[in-house]
Design an enzyme around this catalytic site. Structure first.
Site, PDB file in Angstrom:
ATOM      1  N   GLU A   1      34.675  33.830  38.040  1.00 12.55           N
ATOM      2  CA  GLU A   1      35.318  34.709  38.229  1.00 12.55           C
ATOM      3  C   GLU A   1      36.425  34.355  36.675  1.00 12.55           C
ATOM      4  O   GLU A   1      36.161  32.471  36.744  1.00 12.55           O
ATOM      5  CB  GLU A   1      35.186  33.686  39.546  1.00 12.55           C
ATOM      6  CG  GLU A   1      37.012  34.301  40.697  1.00 12.55           C
ATOM      7  CD  GLU A   1      37.250  33.691  42.099  1.00 12.55           C
ATOM      8  OE1 GLU A   1      36.871  32.138  41.663  1.00 12.55           O
ATOM      9  OE2 GLU A   1      37.063  34.450  42.836  1.00 12.55           O
TER      10      GLU A   1
ATOM     11  N   TYR B   1      42.220  40.389  38.853  1.00  7.55           N
ATOM     12  CA  TYR B   1      41.337  39.624  39.097  1.00  7.55           C
ATOM     13  C   TYR B   1      40.687  40.287  38.592  1.00  7.55           C
ATOM     14  O   TYR B   1      40.308  41.485  38.930  1.00  7.55           O
ATOM     15  CB  TYR B   1      41.292  39.404  41.052  1.00  7.55           C
ATOM     16  CG  TYR B   1      40.165  38.790  41.888  1.00  7.55           C
ATOM     17  CD1 TYR B   1      40.216  37.472  41.721  1.00  7.55           C
ATOM     18  CD2 TYR B   1      38.710  39.322  41.665  1.00  7.55           C
ATOM     19  CE1 TYR B   1      39.193  36.873  42.547  1.00  7.55           C
ATOM     20  CE2 TYR B   1      37.564  38.851  41.524  1.00  7.55           C
ATOM     21  CZ  TYR B   1      37.385  37.156  42.640  1.00  7.55           C
ATOM     22  OH  TYR B   1      36.476  36.964  42.715  1.00  7.55           O
TER      23      TYR B   1
END
Ligand code: GDP
Ligand code: MN
Length: 433
Positions: free
Chosen positions: A242, A154
């Site tokens: 993101e 991530y």
């Protein structure tokens, strides 16, 4: 209760990272308004921006019909294809369509299957953890070359109020819901502040790559991707980028498999091309109508319409209505520099909502001239033949003139002395109907 729309548009990541102590319990039901972003781009649009800035994404086409998806799959000439429903919410992989199809992300080697799956996606609603219960209608799909993924991490960059600047956030545990990782294994979340004047240092990018578990030659490659993502972040005036998963392939490539970019609305004047791509198709029609007149509309689920200037005042108004036992139906934020015509349009929008049983105007005139508001209100009341009670609280610039205009209008307008009084009168007017 916030509307599903408002809830979905916000990100909880910044709040999560701030790790604020729990607020004291409230004595009344608070209205939670999550700040919304006005610019929304689909994954394929974000990935186009990323590709243009040298960030590694898969080759892809976009299709808006099953047949186009099939053709795109053939044109890709890929060993494996990944078909992805395009909606603004995340969690698509685990989502469900009202066509019965499970999963908004599918892998297949057969272009014909892409066509069949696209048929069960386009025109149907996809419900995920982040959408309203009924889901969001899928109008486009992304047809991309699938790559094997050996590891999912991530990575995000966001403007963090608590740090007064950009912060990188990463976890070697990617692909999944990052909030869950943060809750269960907070030590697997890495956070690194960036000095906006000095920029992202190579050592910082390498450290983050290492934290994400990119080893050997992959470390440098991941660090390069991180730097390019940061360059993009600044270049497009993003508030958040993101990438989940930020993945690794068995062939030794670091690839951005998913993308979500949020933008700073204040930068619209210098990001015209990006703002022109704004996907408004998932907005409520009323939000788009409001935006045409430079008004911000947020739908809630009560029956008192709130007409305010400024987001802070909007929240205070909603809270004080709740405190007095009422429920806001919506709020419309006028902003500064308001014209009489906007006031009229605002009333038109507010009264078009059948849930509305009363209107509460709460304007604090700073830049706003109260007399302009008063003129707009009286004109709207006459022309729209207002049928619901109207409570008005004006304060500030030119307020005496505003009161004169309202009093002399002969219209059934209830004046309020202050915010508390206004909320009480609005709630009473609904209860004593
Ligand atoms: P989200 O569910 O809305 O976050 O959509 P993503 O784009 O993140 O896709 C969901 C999951 O599908 C990812 O976490 C991956 O595990 C998987 N996925 C997406 N693209 C590919 C791909 O090209 N190859 C493989 N093997 N898996 C993929
Ligand atoms: Mn994802």
């Amino acid at each position: 209760m916030a509307s599903p729309r408002a809830a979905r548009a916000g990100t909880t990541l910044g709040a999560l990272l701030a790790r604020l102590p729990a607020p004291p319990p409230r004595r009344y039901p608070a209205v939670q308004l999550i700040p919304r972003r006005w610019l929304n781009l689909q994954e394929y649009q974000s990935k186009k921006l990323m590709a243009d800035h040298g960030v590694t994404v898969q080759r892809f086409f976009v299709a808006d019909s099953a047949n186009d998806a099939l053709e795109a799959a053939k044109r890709l000439k890929a060993t494996e294809i990944v078909l992805k429903a395009q909606i603004l919410a995340g969690g698509r992989g685990k989502g469900v369509f009202n066509s019965g199809l499970k999963g908004g992300v599918h892998l297949t080697k057969d272009p014909l299957v892409v066509g069949q799956l696209a048929k069960q996606m386009i025109g149907y609603n996809l419900a995920t953890k982040q959408t309203p219960k009924d889901g969001v209608k899928v109008k486009k799909v992304m047809v991309a070359e699938a790559l094997n993924i050996s590891r999912e991490t991530y990575f995000a960059i966001l403007m963090d109020r608590a740090c007064n600047g950009p912060v990188m956030v990463g976890s070697p545990q990617g692909g999944v819901d990052i909030e869950e990782v943060a809750a269960a294994t907070p030590d697997l979340i890495f956070k690194e502040e960036i000095d906006i004047f000095e920029g992202l240092k190579s050592t910082q990018a390498l450290q983050m790559a290492d934290n994400l578990g990119f080893k050997g030659p992959l470390q440098q490659q991941a660090a390069d991707q991180i730097k390019k993502l940061y360059d993009l972040f600044l270049k497009v005036d993003a508030t958040q980028i993101e990438v989940n998963p930020f993945g690794e392939t068995p062939q030794g490539h670091v690839v951005c498999f998913d993308a979500k970019i949020n933008f700073d609305d204040n930068a619209e004047f210098r990001q015209k091309e990006i703002f022109a791509m704004d996907d408004k198709s998932e907005n409520e029609p009323i939000e788009n109508e409001a935006a045409k007149y430079d008004l911000k509309y947020i739908g809630l689920d009560g029956n008192i319409a709130c007409f305010v200037n400024g987001a802070g005042l909007a929240m205070a108004t909603c809270d004080i209505i709740s405190l007095n036992g009422g429920k806001p139906a919506n709020f419309l934020d006028l902003g500064g520099g308001v014209k009489e015509a906007q006031v009229y349009q605002a009333f038109k929008l507010l009264t078009a909502d059948p849930k509305v049983e009363a209107i509460l105007v709460n304007i604090f005139g700073g830049i706003v001239n109260c007399a302009i508001i008063a003129n707009g209100i009286t004109k709207a009341c006459r022309e729209l033949e207002l049928k619901v009670p109207l409570v008005v609280r004006l304060e500030g610039t030119n307020v005496l003139e505003a009161h004169r205009i309202l009093n002399e209008s002969g219209l059934p307008i209830t004046s309020a002395a202050d915010l508390e009084d206004a909320a009480k009168k609005a709630v009473d007017s609904v209860e004593n109907k």
